[in-house]
Design a protein around this motif. Structure first.
Motif, PDB file in Angstrom:
ATOM      1  N   ILE A 196      79.584  92.138  50.547  1.00 37.44           N
ATOM      2  CA  ILE A 196      80.333  92.550  51.489  1.00 37.44           C
ATOM      3  C   ILE A 196      79.433  92.466  52.799  1.00 37.44           C
ATOM      4  N   SER A 197      78.689  93.316  52.844  1.00 37.41           N
ATOM      5  CA  SER A 197      77.822  92.892  54.084  1.00 37.41           C
ATOM      6  C   SER A 197      77.418  91.789  54.302  1.00 37.41           C
ATOM      7  N   ILE A 198      77.016  90.627  53.853  1.00 36.71           N
ATOM      8  CA  ILE A 198      76.997  89.463  54.108  1.00 36.71           C
ATOM      9  C   ILE A 198      77.548  88.359  54.378  1.00 36.71           C
ATOM     10  N   ARG A 199      79.250  88.389  53.792  1.00 33.73           N
ATOM     11  CA  ARG A 199      80.457  87.250  54.107  1.00 33.73           C
ATOM     12  C   ARG A 199      81.012  88.359  55.207  1.00 33.73           C
ATOM     13  N   LEU A 200      80.473  89.323  56.084  1.00 35.38           N
ATOM     14  CA  LEU A 200      81.069  89.725  57.142  1.00 35.38           C
ATOM     15  C   LEU A 200      79.953  89.306  58.343  1.00 35.38           C
ATOM     16  N   GLN A 201      78.780  88.923  57.739  1.00 37.08           N
ATOM     17  CA  GLN A 201      77.834  88.239  59.068  1.00 37.08           C
ATOM     18  C   GLN A 201      78.383  86.722  58.557  1.00 37.08           C
ATOM     19  N   ASN A 202      79.070  86.093  57.666  1.00 37.30           N
ATOM     20  CA  ASN A 202      79.096  84.735  57.516  1.00 37.30           C
ATOM     21  C   ASN A 202      80.080  84.587  58.841  1.00 37.30           C
ATOM     22  N   ALA A 261      69.813  90.179  53.437  1.00 36.69           N
ATOM     23  CA  ALA A 261      69.761  88.531  53.842  1.00 36.69           C
ATOM     24  C   ALA A 261      70.036  87.806  53.023  1.00 36.69           C
ATOM     25  N   PRO A 262      71.320  87.003  52.939  1.00 37.58           N
ATOM     26  CA  PRO A 262      71.367  85.724  51.867  1.00 37.58           C
ATOM     27  C   PRO A 262      70.781  85.717  50.649  1.00 37.58           C
ATOM     28  N   LEU A 263      70.889  85.603  49.482  1.00 41.99           N
ATOM     29  CA  LEU A 263      70.045  85.019  48.385  1.00 41.99           C
ATOM     30  C   LEU A 263      69.453  84.158  48.721  1.00 41.99           C
ATOM     31  N   PRO A 264      68.093  83.679  47.937  1.00 48.31           N
ATOM     32  CA  PRO A 264      67.211  82.136  48.180  1.00 48.31           C
ATOM     33  C   PRO A 264      68.121  81.484  47.767  1.00 48.31           C
ATOM     34  N   GLU A 265      68.019  79.738  48.814  1.00 45.29           N
ATOM     35  CA  GLU A 265      68.869  78.597  48.319  1.00 45.29           C
ATOM     36  C   GLU A 265      68.275  78.104  46.574  1.00 45.29           C
ATOM     37  N   GLY A 266      69.650  78.332  46.171  1.00 44.05           N
ATOM     38  CA  GLY A 266      69.237  77.531  44.957  1.00 44.05           C
ATOM     39  C   GLY A 266      69.811  78.918  43.808  1.00 44.05           C
ATOM     40  N   LEU A 267      69.689  79.729  44.435  1.00 45.91           N
ATOM     41  CA  LEU A 267      70.229  81.260  43.449  1.00 45.91           C
ATOM     42  C   LEU A 267      71.762  81.086  43.988  1.00 45.91           C
ATOM     43  N   SER A 268      72.482  81.151  42.628  1.00 49.49           N
ATOM     44  CA  SER A 268      73.938  81.626  42.478  1.00 49.49           C
ATOM     45  C   SER A 268      74.508  83.030  43.036  1.00 49.49           C
ATOM     46  N   ASP A 269      76.004  82.283  44.094  1.00 51.99           N
ATOM     47  CA  ASP A 269      76.258  84.113  43.481  1.00 51.99           C
ATOM     48  C   ASP A 269      76.825  84.639  42.858  1.00 51.99           C
ATOM     49  N   ARG A 270      77.105  83.435  41.810  1.00 48.53           N
ATOM     50  CA  ARG A 270      78.348  83.202  41.023  1.00 48.53           C
ATOM     51  C   ARG A 270      77.724  83.653  39.588  1.00 48.53           C
ATOM     52  N   PRO A 271      78.848  84.658  38.141  1.00 47.63           N
ATOM     53  CA  PRO A 271      77.984  85.070  37.493  1.00 47.63           C
ATOM     54  C   PRO A 271      77.275  83.395  36.574  1.00 47.63           C
ATOM     55  N   ALA A 272      76.163  84.090  35.496  1.00 46.09           N
ATOM     56  CA  ALA A 272      75.992  82.342  35.741  1.00 46.09           C
ATOM     57  C   ALA A 272      76.992  82.184  34.208  1.00 46.09           C
ATOM     58  N   GLY A 276      80.788  85.855  61.288  1.00 44.77           N
ATOM     59  CA  GLY A 276      80.389  86.460  62.932  1.00 44.77           C
ATOM     60  C   GLY A 276      80.418  87.701  63.224  1.00 44.77           C
ATOM     61  N   TYR A 277      81.160  89.318  61.750  1.00 45.93           N
ATOM     62  CA  TYR A 277      80.488  90.735  62.468  1.00 45.93           C
ATOM     63  C   TYR A 277      79.139  91.162  62.339  1.00 45.93           C
ATOM     64  N   ASN A 278      78.280  91.906  63.300  1.00 40.03           N
ATOM     65  CA  ASN A 278      77.705  92.578  62.966  1.00 40.03           C
ATOM     66  C   ASN A 278      77.646  93.398  61.997  1.00 40.03           C
ATOM     67  N   CYS A 279      77.760  93.235  60.598  1.00 40.86           N
ATOM     68  CA  CYS A 279      78.078  94.588  59.417  1.00 40.86           C
ATOM     69  C   CYS A 279      76.678  94.686  58.627  1.00 40.86           C
ATOM     70  N   ALA A 280      76.322  96.155  58.570  1.00 41.00           N
ATOM     71  CA  ALA A 280      74.623  96.623  58.082  1.00 41.00           C
ATOM     72  C   ALA A 280      75.172  97.601  56.796  1.00 41.00           C
ATOM     73  N   ILE A 281      74.249  97.631  56.388  1.00 45.50           N
ATOM     74  CA  ILE A 281      73.973  98.564  55.081  1.00 45.50           C
ATOM     75  C   ILE A 281      73.643  99.757  56.175  1.00 45.50           C
ATOM     76  N   CYS A 282      74.401 100.654  56.085  1.00 46.41           N
ATOM     77  CA  CYS A 282      73.474 102.421  56.378  1.00 46.41           C
ATOM     78  C   CYS A 282      73.260 103.336  55.398  1.00 46.41           C
ATOM     79  N   LYS A 283      72.599 104.119  55.731  1.00 47.00           N
ATOM     80  CA  LYS A 283      71.953 104.990  54.235  1.00 47.00           C
ATOM     81  C   LYS A 283      71.448 106.154  55.304  1.00 47.00           C
TER      82      LYS A 283
END
Length: 295
Positions: A129-135, A258-269, A137-144
């Motif tokens: 969710i954080s990555i998608r909201l960043q895409n 950070a998003p997944l490295p290029e070449g890795l899919s965010d969908r199930p295999a 244009g939102y300054n979204c982060a995971i807070c602990k």
């Protein structure tokens, strides 16, 4: 205040359409917290004024029933006033979060820890969710957040999402909290009917300013304390106001995934076919011969 509350819609599904209140945080804080303090200051009613010496047991019982009803009615009004008021910024982030969750639910996602989202992989879901909201244009982060044991409150930690929106130099910035399991955080197994009524009005996913969240925590923790008192049960320290507030309000460590490295899919295999489950009858060409199904 009574006139404002009377106009509040009772259906949470219309929450996002009711944005007619002022966006000024000071306005919201003054109304909600001022009304809370007024109610606390007037909690001593004529039933407990001490103006008489002898009291009939039936009168005392009736007085307690009226006081309890007044308390729960007040908490219900405060909860609705806090939930149904929203700002344009909150509505925008809430809609973006809703769309993001719908997309993830529709296409699935690649879980780094090997669990599926349906299996309640909270960390990976927050990351996605954080990555998608960043895409978007939102300054979204995971807070602990972490807190130490103090004054009878046990130590603990909690993770949630946060969007920070910078305003002009005078107003600074605004924190918008995204909690994916908000209702579950306040549910109690042995709660009374009045408390459960409040909890059922909470959204499963909360998206709102830190000021609004503070007000909700105060309302719900006060209700939890009253609920346990009526049932003559001990309120767990993890249910108290200070503990609940420590989860979302205060200092926390922000991590921007950070998003997944290029070449890795965010969908199930895609699952591979196995000869143990491969249906020969459906895949063989049509000949006048007998096929054997492999079991």
């Amino acid at each position: 205040m009574a006139q404002v509350i009377a106009r509040i819609p009772l259906n949470y599904r219309t929450f996002e359409e009711n944005v007619g209140f002022s966006d000024d945080p000071a306005y919201f804080t003054d109304i909600v917290f001022g009304f809370l303090e007024e109610q606390e200051g007037s909690s001593e009613s004529s039933c407990g004024s001490g103006d008489y010496i002898e009291e009939d047991e039936d009168e005392i019982s009736l007085c307690n029933i009226e006081e309890n009803k007044k308390f729960w009615d007040t908490q219900n009004q405060l909860l609705q006033a806090t939930l149904y008021r929203t700002s344009s910024l909150e509505a925008k982030i809430r809609q973006a979060t809703k769309v993001t969750l719908k997309e993830i639910d529709g296409v699935g996602m690649y879980c780094l820890c090997g669990k599926s989202v349906a299996g309640a992989c909270r960390d990976c879901l927050q990351r996605e969710i954080s990555i998608r909201l960043q895409n978007e244009g939102y300054n979204c982060a995971i807070c602990k957040s972490k807190w130490k044991r103090s004054e009878g409150i046990p130590s603990g930690e909690h993770t949630f999402l946060e969007v920070v929106e910078k305003l002009n130099s005078k107003k600074g910035e605004v924190r918008v909290v995204i909690e994916l399991n908000f209702r579950a955080e306040f549910e109690m197994a042995k709660a009374n009917e009045e408390y459960n009524h409040l909890i059922n009005q909470l959204p499963e996913v909360f998206v709102g300013k830190a000021e609004r969240l503070k007000a909700l925590i105060k309302i719900l923790c006060s209700a939890a304390k009253k609920c346990m008192k009526e049932k003559k049960m001990h309120l767990g320290p993890w249910r108290k106001h200070k503990y609940m507030q420590s989860k979302w309000v205060g200092t926390c460590e922000r991590t921007t995934p950070a998003p997944l490295p290029e070449g890795l899919s965010d969908r199930p295999a895609k699952p591979r076919a196995s000869m143990l489950t491969y249906d020969l009858l459906e895949n063989l060409p049509v000949f006048h011969r007998t096929a054997v199904r492999v079991l």
